[in-house]
Design an enzyme around this catalytic site. Structure first.
Site, PDB file in Angstrom:
ATOM      1  N   GLU A  97       2.749 -12.768  17.502  1.00 37.98           N
ATOM      2  CA  GLU A  97       3.009 -12.637  16.072  1.00 37.98           C
ATOM      3  C   GLU A  97       3.805 -13.809  15.543  1.00 37.98           C
ATOM      4  O   GLU A  97       4.576 -14.433  16.261  1.00 37.98           O
ATOM      5  CB  GLU A  97       3.795 -11.356  15.805  1.00 37.98           C
ATOM      6  CG  GLU A  97       2.957 -10.130  16.040  1.00 37.98           C
ATOM      7  CD  GLU A  97       3.798  -8.932  16.389  1.00 37.98           C
ATOM      8  OE1 GLU A  97       3.737  -7.957  15.659  1.00 37.98           O
ATOM      9  OE2 GLU A  97       4.529  -9.003  17.394  1.00 37.98           O
ATOM     10  N   CYS A 110       8.595 -18.046  11.316  1.00 34.79           N
ATOM     11  CA  CYS A 110       9.153 -17.582  12.588  1.00 34.79           C
ATOM     12  C   CYS A 110       7.996 -17.490  13.582  1.00 34.79           C
ATOM     13  O   CYS A 110       6.996 -16.829  13.305  1.00 34.79           O
ATOM     14  CB  CYS A 110       9.813 -16.215  12.381  1.00 34.79           C
ATOM     15  SG  CYS A 110      10.402 -15.467  13.911  1.00 34.79           S
ATOM     16  N   CYS A 117       8.166 -10.504  26.371  1.00 35.46           N
ATOM     17  CA  CYS A 117       9.403 -11.156  26.818  1.00 35.46           C
ATOM     18  C   CYS A 117       9.964 -10.390  28.010  1.00 35.46           C
ATOM     19  O   CYS A 117       9.888  -9.169  28.066  1.00 35.46           O
ATOM     20  CB  CYS A 117      10.426 -11.169  25.682  1.00 35.46           C
ATOM     21  SG  CYS A 117      11.930 -12.085  26.094  1.00 35.46           S
ATOM     22  N   CYS A 121      16.417  -7.407  26.132  1.00 39.21           N
ATOM     23  CA  CYS A 121      17.513  -7.026  25.230  1.00 39.21           C
ATOM     24  C   CYS A 121      17.217  -5.617  24.711  1.00 39.21           C
ATOM     25  O   CYS A 121      16.102  -5.343  24.254  1.00 39.21           O
ATOM     26  CB  CYS A 121      17.610  -8.008  24.071  1.00 39.21           C
ATOM     27  SG  CYS A 121      17.841  -9.704  24.607  1.00 39.21           S
ATOM     28  N   CYS A 124      15.763  -4.771  21.127  1.00 33.25           N
ATOM     29  CA  CYS A 124      14.609  -5.568  20.694  1.00 33.25           C
ATOM     30  C   CYS A 124      13.305  -4.881  21.072  1.00 33.25           C
ATOM     31  O   CYS A 124      13.079  -4.561  22.241  1.00 33.25           O
ATOM     32  CB  CYS A 124      14.688  -6.947  21.346  1.00 33.25           C
ATOM     33  SG  CYS A 124      13.227  -7.937  21.061  1.00 33.25           S
ATOM     34  N   GLY A 167       9.547 -13.686  22.694  1.00 36.98           N
ATOM     35  CA  GLY A 167       9.795 -14.561  23.823  1.00 36.98           C
ATOM     36  C   GLY A 167      11.132 -15.264  23.806  1.00 36.98           C
ATOM     37  O   GLY A 167      11.800 -15.351  22.777  1.00 36.98           O
ATOM     38  N   GLU A 168      11.528 -15.751  24.984  1.00 37.98           N
ATOM     39  CA  GLU A 168      12.752 -16.545  25.153  1.00 37.98           C
ATOM     40  C   GLU A 168      12.290 -17.996  25.320  1.00 37.98           C
ATOM     41  O   GLU A 168      11.748 -18.368  26.378  1.00 37.98           O
ATOM     42  CB  GLU A 168      13.519 -16.032  26.382  1.00 37.98           C
ATOM     43  CG  GLU A 168      14.588 -16.955  26.916  1.00 37.98           C
ATOM     44  CD  GLU A 168      15.593 -17.459  25.892  1.00 37.98           C
ATOM     45  OE1 GLU A 168      16.377 -16.662  25.381  1.00 37.98           O
ATOM     46  OE2 GLU A 168      15.586 -18.688  25.617  1.00 37.98           O
ATOM     47  N   SER A 199      16.137 -20.333  19.070  1.00 41.12           N
ATOM     48  CA  SER A 199      17.094 -19.252  19.299  1.00 41.12           C
ATOM     49  C   SER A 199      16.983 -18.770  20.741  1.00 41.12           C
ATOM     50  O   SER A 199      15.894 -18.441  21.208  1.00 41.12           O
ATOM     51  CB  SER A 199      16.794 -18.101  18.341  1.00 41.12           C
ATOM     52  OG  SER A 199      17.620 -17.009  18.635  1.00 41.12           O
ATOM     53  N   ASN A 224      25.639 -11.168  19.686  1.00 39.93           N
ATOM     54  CA  ASN A 224      25.430  -9.711  19.571  1.00 39.93           C
ATOM     55  C   ASN A 224      26.481  -8.812  20.200  1.00 39.93           C
ATOM     56  O   ASN A 224      26.306  -7.588  20.211  1.00 39.93           O
ATOM     57  CB  ASN A 224      24.064  -9.299  20.136  1.00 39.93           C
ATOM     58  CG  ASN A 224      22.946 -10.062  19.476  1.00 39.93           C
ATOM     59  OD1 ASN A 224      23.021 -10.334  18.287  1.00 39.93           O
ATOM     60  ND2 ASN A 224      21.931 -10.411  20.216  1.00 39.93           N
ATOM     61  N   ASN A 298      17.927  -3.576  11.873  1.00 38.83           N
ATOM     62  CA  ASN A 298      16.751  -3.047  11.190  1.00 38.83           C
ATOM     63  C   ASN A 298      16.278  -1.797  11.896  1.00 38.83           C
ATOM     64  O   ASN A 298      16.011  -1.858  13.090  1.00 38.83           O
ATOM     65  CB  ASN A 298      15.609  -4.055  11.270  1.00 38.83           C
ATOM     66  CG  ASN A 298      15.943  -5.310  10.532  1.00 38.83           C
ATOM     67  OD1 ASN A 298      16.239  -5.271   9.353  1.00 38.83           O
ATOM     68  ND2 ASN A 298      15.931  -6.428  11.246  1.00 38.83           N
ATOM     69  N   CYS A 340      13.816  -9.253  12.419  1.00 37.32           N
ATOM     70  CA  CYS A 340      14.381  -9.607  13.719  1.00 37.32           C
ATOM     71  C   CYS A 340      14.329  -8.431  14.684  1.00 37.32           C
ATOM     72  O   CYS A 340      14.745  -7.335  14.340  1.00 37.32           O
ATOM     73  CB  CYS A 340      15.829 -10.033  13.562  1.00 37.32           C
ATOM     74  SG  CYS A 340      15.985 -11.577  12.717  1.00 37.32           S
TER      75      CYS A 340
HETATM   76  S1  SF4 Z   1      12.393 -11.568  22.311  1.00 35.58           S
HETATM   77 FE1  SF4 Z   1      14.522 -12.342  22.168  1.00 35.58          FE
HETATM   78  S2  SF4 Z   1      15.747 -10.556  21.563  1.00 35.58           S
HETATM   79 FE2  SF4 Z   1      13.761  -9.794  22.333  1.00 35.58          FE
HETATM   80  S3  SF4 Z   1      14.079  -9.344  24.541  1.00 35.58           S
HETATM   81 FE3  SF4 Z   1      13.309 -11.457  24.382  1.00 35.58          FE
HETATM   82  S4  SF4 Z   1      15.149 -12.735  24.306  1.00 35.58           S
HETATM   83 FE4  SF4 Z   1      15.812 -10.635  23.838  1.00 35.58          FE
END
Ligand code: SF4
Length: 357
Positions: A97, A110, A117, A121, A124, A167-168, A199, A224, A298, A340
């Site tokens: 996305e 974005c 991922c 987290c 998320c 993703g990271e 990020s 966070n 959110n 987010c």
């Molecule tokens: S997409 Fe970002 S916030 Fe979500 S689990 Fe992966 S690193 Fe964490």
């Protein structure tokens, strides 16, 4: 077998052109057509001679495969969440996305760097997908090109790109940085380094590596939490790179003049939004040239609640009074799960435009 060209650097295109027996300036023209003019069909690359266009389009030539739009989810606030399909002949198929957010004078896009991922987290929704696969440089830069092209009639002069989708980015370092170099190249997509923000959840070796790059985006750290105990509970990656290690890597990061870090802090009602949390955050970011973005939670399919307006204001006031520039960022596109932490291939009942598969 045609060679995939999207994502190739100027140097890689020169090698490709040389293998075809073409002169280097043809590679520069191809690079310009793909990234500056956003042409995805060779036939539309009118800066190339007709014979070369035909050759590129032939079976032994090349191909340009931008992410394919599966659906658009337009939000009431003007932003659009795109569901893309990627992969095919050589790469595993996946869906990712991106979100296009228009504002007065600029648009922010974005984008995702991985499908799913692995970082897990807990706040998320993307984490629930697990890691499906890394994206290629072409799939990363392609999201920006497609979103710009889709909205070309209404583009504002400035484009911001945030690598904050699925993703990271620092766990897909090479492909992410190849895409970023094309985004920042004045002969490519030509974005300003301060307008492209990567990020990270706090992958310390990746931060150290990024600090050594000549060309790099701005860096945002997803903080966070105000203590290791709290962060361990929200972001298991903190067990590997705890706060003192993470923040030390920030202190050592060779920030350039006028460059600063952004610390993102998702405010979870009753979890990390007390005045004591705010005071601890002040101590954590001491001696780091940084600003803090507070992102009120959110609502999603997760067991957290939004912070109250009073707690947001008090949190911000404590940081600002201690000299930490702090802004409250309300996520956009919440009605279409574009905000987010909400990018998880969610189907919504909101109006959307379904395209041909
Ligand atoms: S997409 Fe970002 S916030 Fe979500 S689990 Fe992966 S690193 Fe964490």
């Amino acid at each position: 077998m045609p060679v995939e060209l999207l994502g190739k650097s100027a140097e890689e295109l020169r090698e490709y052109a040389a293998a075809l027996g073409e002169r280097p300036f043809r590679a520069a023209q191809l690079y310009h057509a793909m990234y500056a003019e956003r042409r995805f069909e060779f036939a539309a690359m009118t800066n190339l001679p007709a014979a070369l266009r035909e050759r590129l389009a032939s079976a032994e030539g090349g191909r340009i495969t931008p992410p394919r739009i599966v659906r658009r989810f337009p939000s009431a606030d003007g932003s659009i969440r795109y569901l893309f399909s990627i992969g095919g002949e050589n790469e595993k198929r996946a869906q990712i996305e991106a979100v296009f957010m228009p504002r007065e004078g600029r648009q922010t896009i974005c984008i995702s760097t991985q499908a799913g991922c692995a970082v897990d987290c807990h706040f998320c929704l993307t984490a629930q997908l697990g890691l499906i696969r890394n994206l290629t440089a072409g799939e990363i830069v392609g999201q920006v090109l497609v979103a710009l092209e889709e909205n070309r009639e209404q583009l504002a002069p400035q484009t911001n790109v945030v690598l904050m989708g699925q993703g990271e980015p620092l766990l897909n370092y090479d492909a992410t940085m190849s895409a970023v170099r094309i985004l920042l190249d004045p002969k490519g997509v030509a974005l300003a380094p301060r307008h492209v923000t990567l990020s990270t959840s706090g992958i310390v070796p990746g931060i150290e590596r990024l600090g050594k790059e000549k060309i790099r985006p701005s860096l945002a750290i997803s903080l966070n939490a105000s203590s290791d105990e709290q962060r361990n509970a929200l972001m298991p990656i903190n067990r590997k790179y705890p706060l003192d290690v993470l923040l030390e890597s920030c202190r050592k990061y060779p920030l350039r003049p006028r460059e600063y870090f952004t610390f993102e802090y998702v405010l979870l009602g009753g979890v990390n939004d007390t005045p004591e949390d705010a005071r601890r955050v002040v101590r954590l970011v001491a001696n780091i040239r940084a600003k803090v973005n507070l992102i009120p939670w959110n609502p999603g399919n997760l067991p957290y609640r939004a912070p109250t307006a009073e707690s947001i204001e008090e949190f911000q006031t404590i940081l600002v009074e201690k000299g930490v520039p702090t802004f409250v960022r309300y996520s956009r596109g919440q009605d279409v799960f574009a905000a987010c932490g909400q990018l998880a291939l969610m189907e919504t009942p909101s109006p959307f435009v379904a395209l041909q598969e």
